[in-house]
Design a protein around this motif. Structure first.
Motif, PDB file in Angstrom:
ATOM      1  N   MET A 232      16.671   6.194   3.523  1.00 42.32           N
ATOM      2  CA  MET A 232      16.221   6.013   2.364  1.00 42.32           C
ATOM      3  C   MET A 232      14.711   5.565   2.160  1.00 42.32           C
ATOM      4  SD  MET A 232      18.083   4.049  -0.747  1.00 42.32           S
ATOM      5  CE  MET A 232      17.192   4.075  -2.506  1.00 42.32           C
ATOM      6  N   SER A 233      13.855   5.989   1.293  1.00 39.27           N
ATOM      7  CA  SER A 233      12.289   5.654   1.365  1.00 39.27           C
ATOM      8  C   SER A 233      12.251   4.485   0.774  1.00 39.27           C
ATOM      9  CB  SER A 233      11.660   6.896   0.734  1.00 39.27           C
ATOM     10  OG  SER A 233      11.713   7.949   1.446  1.00 39.27           O
ATOM     11  N   LEU A 234      11.203   3.594   1.183  1.00 39.65           N
ATOM     12  CA  LEU A 234      10.613   2.545   0.662  1.00 39.65           C
ATOM     13  C   LEU A 234       9.999   2.822  -0.648  1.00 39.65           C
ATOM     14  CD1 LEU A 234       9.546   0.528   3.559  1.00 39.65           C
ATOM     15  CD2 LEU A 234      11.624   0.176   2.466  1.00 39.65           C
ATOM     16  N   LEU A 235      10.204   2.433  -1.816  1.00 39.80           N
ATOM     17  CA  LEU A 235       9.516   2.587  -3.018  1.00 39.80           C
ATOM     18  C   LEU A 235       8.233   1.770  -3.112  1.00 39.80           C
ATOM     19  CD1 LEU A 235      12.749   3.200  -5.191  1.00 39.80           C
ATOM     20  CD2 LEU A 235      11.414   4.958  -3.930  1.00 39.80           C
ATOM     21  N   VAL A 236       7.367   2.353  -3.246  1.00 37.81           N
ATOM     22  CA  VAL A 236       5.851   1.731  -3.504  1.00 37.81           C
ATOM     23  C   VAL A 236       5.189   1.819  -4.540  1.00 37.81           C
ATOM     24  CG1 VAL A 236       3.611   1.219  -2.102  1.00 37.81           C
ATOM     25  CG2 VAL A 236       5.674   1.607  -0.961  1.00 37.81           C
ATOM     26  N   VAL A 237       4.612   0.864  -5.264  1.00 34.92           N
ATOM     27  CA  VAL A 237       3.681   0.696  -6.390  1.00 34.92           C
ATOM     28  C   VAL A 237       2.290   0.292  -5.963  1.00 34.92           C
ATOM     29  CG1 VAL A 237       3.228  -0.204  -8.566  1.00 34.92           C
ATOM     30  CG2 VAL A 237       5.612   0.317  -7.946  1.00 34.92           C
ATOM     31  N   ILE A 238       1.191   1.108  -6.338  1.00 37.56           N
ATOM     32  CA  ILE A 238      -0.130   0.715  -6.029  1.00 37.56           C
ATOM     33  C   ILE A 238      -0.856   0.286  -7.473  1.00 37.56           C
ATOM     34  CG2 ILE A 238      -2.069   1.652  -5.170  1.00 37.56           C
ATOM     35  CD1 ILE A 238      -0.612   3.411  -3.428  1.00 37.56           C
ATOM     36  N   THR A 239      -1.447  -1.023  -7.387  1.00 41.04           N
ATOM     37  CA  THR A 239      -2.425  -1.141  -8.443  1.00 41.04           C
ATOM     38  C   THR A 239      -3.843  -1.466  -8.060  1.00 41.04           C
ATOM     39  OG1 THR A 239      -0.369  -2.111  -9.689  1.00 41.04           O
ATOM     40  CG2 THR A 239      -2.572  -2.771 -10.352  1.00 41.04           C
ATOM     41  N   ASP A 240      -4.739  -0.921  -8.365  1.00 43.53           N
ATOM     42  CA  ASP A 240      -6.338  -1.079  -8.096  1.00 43.53           C
ATOM     43  C   ASP A 240      -6.900  -0.369  -9.230  1.00 43.53           C
ATOM     44  OD1 ASP A 240      -9.068  -0.657  -6.870  1.00 43.53           O
ATOM     45  OD2 ASP A 240      -7.953  -1.598  -5.298  1.00 43.53           O
ATOM     46  N   ASP A 241      -7.989  -1.057  -9.671  1.00 45.17           N
ATOM     47  CA  ASP A 241      -8.794  -0.515 -10.690  1.00 45.17           C
ATOM     48  C   ASP A 241      -9.613   0.590 -10.361  1.00 45.17           C
ATOM     49  OD1 ASP A 241     -10.012  -2.574  -9.655  1.00 45.17           O
ATOM     50  OD2 ASP A 241     -11.654  -2.577 -11.107  1.00 45.17           O
ATOM     51  N   HIS A 242      -9.757   0.914  -9.206  1.00 47.36           N
ATOM     52  CA  HIS A 242     -10.534   2.002  -8.713  1.00 47.36           C
ATOM     53  C   HIS A 242      -9.806   3.174  -8.260  1.00 47.36           C
ATOM     54  CE1 HIS A 242     -13.215  -1.400  -7.801  1.00 47.36           C
ATOM     55  NE2 HIS A 242     -14.133  -0.718  -8.298  1.00 47.36           N
TER      56      HIS A 242
ATOM     57  N   SER B  54       7.060   9.211   6.302  1.00 47.26           N
ATOM     58  CA  SER B  54       8.410  10.003   5.908  1.00 47.26           C
ATOM     59  C   SER B  54       9.106   9.069   5.209  1.00 47.26           C
ATOM     60  CB  SER B  54       9.097  10.534   7.037  1.00 47.26           C
ATOM     61  OG  SER B  54       9.257   9.432   7.874  1.00 47.26           O
ATOM     62  N   ASP B  55       8.957   7.592   5.472  1.00 47.00           N
ATOM     63  CA  ASP B  55      10.065   6.697   4.841  1.00 47.00           C
ATOM     64  C   ASP B  55       9.155   5.801   3.897  1.00 47.00           C
ATOM     65  OD1 ASP B  55       8.206   5.496   6.618  1.00 47.00           O
ATOM     66  OD2 ASP B  55       9.769   4.021   7.455  1.00 47.00           O
ATOM     67  N   ILE B  56       8.300   6.395   3.138  1.00 48.83           N
ATOM     68  CA  ILE B  56       7.692   5.520   2.101  1.00 48.83           C
ATOM     69  C   ILE B  56       7.123   6.424   0.902  1.00 48.83           C
ATOM     70  CG2 ILE B  56       5.612   4.328   1.397  1.00 48.83           C
ATOM     71  CD1 ILE B  56       5.140   3.087   4.311  1.00 48.83           C
ATOM     72  N   GLU B  57       7.559   6.319  -0.164  1.00 47.97           N
ATOM     73  CA  GLU B  57       7.311   6.953  -1.194  1.00 47.97           C
ATOM     74  C   GLU B  57       6.601   5.979  -2.389  1.00 47.97           C
ATOM     75  OE1 GLU B  57       9.668   9.162  -5.000  1.00 47.97           O
ATOM     76  OE2 GLU B  57      10.604   8.574  -3.374  1.00 47.97           O
ATOM     77  N   VAL B  58       5.365   6.723  -2.711  1.00 44.66           N
ATOM     78  CA  VAL B  58       4.667   6.115  -3.948  1.00 44.66           C
ATOM     79  C   VAL B  58       4.983   6.355  -5.169  1.00 44.66           C
ATOM     80  CG1 VAL B  58       2.505   5.596  -4.867  1.00 44.66           C
ATOM     81  CG2 VAL B  58       2.752   5.734  -2.554  1.00 44.66           C
ATOM     82  N   ILE B  59       5.921   5.600  -5.971  1.00 45.89           N
ATOM     83  CA  ILE B  59       6.555   6.174  -7.175  1.00 45.89           C
ATOM     84  C   ILE B  59       5.788   5.961  -8.323  1.00 45.89           C
ATOM     85  CG2 ILE B  59       8.944   5.732  -6.201  1.00 45.89           C
ATOM     86  CD1 ILE B  59       8.880   3.159  -7.668  1.00 45.89           C
ATOM     87  N   THR B  60       4.573   5.118  -8.308  1.00 51.49           N
ATOM     88  CA  THR B  60       3.675   5.028  -9.396  1.00 51.49           C
ATOM     89  C   THR B  60       2.404   4.249  -9.103  1.00 51.49           C
ATOM     90  OG1 THR B  60       3.530   4.621 -11.963  1.00 51.49           O
ATOM     91  CG2 THR B  60       4.627   2.981 -10.661  1.00 51.49           C
ATOM     92  N   GLU B  61       1.457   4.142  -9.836  1.00 49.42           N
ATOM     93  CA  GLU B  61       0.271   3.820  -9.791  1.00 49.42           C
ATOM     94  C   GLU B  61      -0.229   3.042 -11.044  1.00 49.42           C
ATOM     95  OE1 GLU B  61      -3.214   6.711  -9.036  1.00 49.42           O
ATOM     96  OE2 GLU B  61      -1.365   7.405  -7.906  1.00 49.42           O
TER      97      GLU B  61
END
Length: 208
Positions: free
Chosen positions: A1-11, A26-33
């Protein structure tokens, strides 16, 4: 199962770069930013993720205050702070507020990948080039500032007007002036020029 990641940066370019880097795993999924702390905080009220990667300096509610607010709400997501600052006070404040990691934006790409793995194993991660800084600013006057005061200090030192800071923080200009008075008092300074000089001397401003 993938790790769910959120990214926050103003650029946008930075977010895109991190998203592209993480998409190779393969084991990381960026779900929103997000491009600001307020939207990040609001999203976590109804959603969950394994890891939040967040810039420390953003318009409006910055990374430190967002971190503090998330922890106050018992959000247990692993949080890795990113910064262009090489200031030990920022690192220590982030750790004190509950960050699981603190990385320099100049870190090698694989350092971020490794950091995600480490924090998921309940380890605290600090960039190799920043590890020697902890303790270097012990006793600095700005260490007594609250997260909100410190965020306003950075904005003032960057030359942002009280009116614009008020809009970014959703506060009244009068409240910002009150914060400014308290900041001046705690730093033993009298005006904006001295504040900017203090910020430069203590390496609180972003490097260009």
């Amino acid at each position: 199962m993938s790790l769910l990641v959120v990214i926050t940066d103003d650029h946008p370019v930075v977010r895109s770069g991190y998203k592209r880097l993480l998409s190779l795993e393969s084991d990381i999924e960026v779900i929103t930013e997000f491009d600001n702390g307020e939207d990040t905080y609001n999203w976590f009220q109804d959603h969950a993720a394994d890891v939040l990667i967040m810039d420390i300096s953003m318009p409006g509610v910055g990374g430190l205050e967002t971190l503090k607010r998330l922890r106050a709400k018992k959000i247990n997501t692993k949080i890795i702070m990113l910064s262009m600052h090489d200031n030990p006070t920022l690192i220590q404040q982030a750790l004190d507020f509950g960050a699981n990691g603190f990385l320099s934006k100049s870190s090698e790409p694989d350092e971020l990948i490794n950091a995600i793995s480490y924090v998921m194993n309940d380890e605290v991660v600090i960039s190799k080039d920043l590890q020697g800084l902890l303790g270097a600013n012990d006793g600095a006057l700005h260490e007594q500032l609250s997260a909100r005061e410190f965020g306003i200090l950075l904005k003032l030192a960057e030359g942002v007007s009280a009116k614009d800071i008020a809009a970014q923080f959703h506060l009244s200009p009068k409240t910002i002036y009150n914060y400014q008075t308290q900041i001046y008092k705690k730093l033993a300074i009298e005006n904006g020029a001295q504040l900017t000089q203090y910020a430069i001397q203590n390496k609180l401003l972003k490097s260009n």
